[in-house]
Design a protein around this motif. Structure first.
Motif, PDB file in Angstrom:
ATOM      1  N   VAL A  21       0.856  -1.207  -0.042  1.00 31.52           N
ATOM      2  CA  VAL A  21       0.169   0.167  -0.105  1.00 31.52           C
ATOM      3  C   VAL A  21       0.999   1.359   0.045  1.00 31.52           C
ATOM      4  O   VAL A  21       0.704   2.209  -0.813  1.00 31.52           O
ATOM      5  CB  VAL A  21      -0.972   0.024   1.356  1.00 31.52           C
ATOM      6  N   ALA A  25       1.028   4.304  -2.808  1.00 34.23           N
ATOM      7  CA  ALA A  25       0.853   5.711  -2.497  1.00 34.23           C
ATOM      8  C   ALA A  25       2.163   6.708  -2.934  1.00 34.23           C
ATOM      9  O   ALA A  25       1.896   7.901  -3.212  1.00 34.23           O
ATOM     10  CB  ALA A  25       0.589   5.917  -0.995  1.00 34.23           C
ATOM     11  N   SER A  31      -2.376   6.274  -8.490  1.00 38.36           N
ATOM     12  CA  SER A  31      -2.591   5.334  -7.417  1.00 38.36           C
ATOM     13  C   SER A  31      -4.064   5.654  -6.673  1.00 38.36           C
ATOM     14  O   SER A  31      -4.365   6.823  -6.410  1.00 38.36           O
ATOM     15  CB  SER A  31      -1.457   5.261  -6.375  1.00 38.36           C
ATOM     16  N   HIS A  33      -4.302   5.129  -3.865  1.00 40.88           N
ATOM     17  CA  HIS A  33      -3.753   5.326  -2.474  1.00 40.88           C
ATOM     18  C   HIS A  33      -3.146   6.645  -2.277  1.00 40.88           C
ATOM     19  O   HIS A  33      -2.713   7.204  -1.222  1.00 40.88           O
ATOM     20  CB  HIS A  33      -2.952   4.452  -2.074  1.00 40.88           C
ATOM     21  N   LEU A  36      -4.465   8.574   0.562  1.00 36.79           N
ATOM     22  CA  LEU A  36      -3.845   8.357   1.919  1.00 36.79           C
ATOM     23  C   LEU A  36      -2.675   9.080   2.137  1.00 36.79           C
ATOM     24  O   LEU A  36      -2.349   9.386   3.109  1.00 36.79           O
ATOM     25  CB  LEU A  36      -3.482   6.785   1.933  1.00 36.79           C
ATOM     26  N   PRO A 141      -7.347  -0.933   2.925  1.00 40.78           N
ATOM     27  CA  PRO A 141      -7.347   0.700   3.211  1.00 40.78           C
ATOM     28  C   PRO A 141      -8.532   1.134   2.725  1.00 40.78           C
ATOM     29  O   PRO A 141      -9.128   2.281   3.270  1.00 40.78           O
ATOM     30  CB  PRO A 141      -6.431   0.924   1.878  1.00 40.78           C
ATOM     31  N   GLU A 142      -9.619   0.541   1.720  1.00 38.25           N
ATOM     32  CA  GLU A 142     -10.880   1.242   1.109  1.00 38.25           C
ATOM     33  C   GLU A 142     -11.822   1.041   2.428  1.00 38.25           C
ATOM     34  O   GLU A 142     -12.518   1.837   2.644  1.00 38.25           O
ATOM     35  CB  GLU A 142     -11.072   0.332   0.105  1.00 38.25           C
ATOM     36  N   SER A 145     -11.251   3.620   4.875  1.00 42.63           N
ATOM     37  CA  SER A 145     -11.440   5.121   4.382  1.00 42.63           C
ATOM     38  C   SER A 145     -13.077   5.121   4.461  1.00 42.63           C
ATOM     39  O   SER A 145     -13.662   6.322   4.987  1.00 42.63           O
ATOM     40  CB  SER A 145     -11.304   5.311   2.912  1.00 42.63           C
TER      41      SER A 145
END
Length: 158
Positions: A21, A25, A31, A33, A36, A141-142, A145
């Motif tokens: 991840v 990013a 990306s 990400h 983030l 990560p999703e 979020s």
């Protein structure tokens, strides 16, 4: 903890972010990400790294498949470096953690516990399987979020 996140408006989220991840990013301009990265640059997220997780990040950024020069690697890390909170791993504390089936991923659990992380963001199946057995969220990560959006009245990019 099973996915719960710190939603205190004035407290930045303390996150251990899996290497894949982080690489996304830092390296890829398109990306998913990037938000983030923008969040840690805006102070809404504190990326937690230990020496072992940092070494892995540097090693992965050097993979031939990314075709990154030393300058590009340094630039990528520069987007992260000023925002890192370094975590010292306490061997007496980490004995309470379950063992990850992928020994190479144990370092992320160790960093999350010793760094008092709100969450460990990962796509790694071996880590995700442990989410109900650790005192911090282990989530994609999703998902993290989405939960942050759901608990925040204002629109926040994460």
């Amino acid at each position: 903890m099973d996915g719960a996140v710190n939603t205190a408006a004035d407290a930045p989220a303390r996150l251990v972010i899996d290497t894949n991840v982080l690489v996304s990013a830092l390296v890829f301009k398109d990306s998913r990400h990037l938000p983030l990265r923008q969040s840690w640059q805006a102070g809404r997220v504190i990326p937690l790294l230990s020496i072992k997780t940092y070494r892995e990040l540097k090693r992965v950024l050097g993979y031939e498949m990314f075709k990154l020069s030393d300058d590009q690697i340094a630039e990528g890390i520069a987007h992260l470096g000023p925002f890192i909170e370094w975590v010292k791993i306490d061997d007496a504390v980490i004995v309470s953690l379950p063992k990850c089936s992928d020994r190479d991923d144990q370092k992320f659990l160790n960093a999350a516990l010793c760094g008092r992380a709100d969450a460990l963001l990962t796509y790694d199946r071996a880590l995700l399987k442990l989410r109900k057995r650790v005192p911090f969220a282990v989530t994609k990560p999703e998902t993290w979020s989405e939960q942050l959006y759901a608990t925040d009245d204002c629109q926040m990019v994460v």
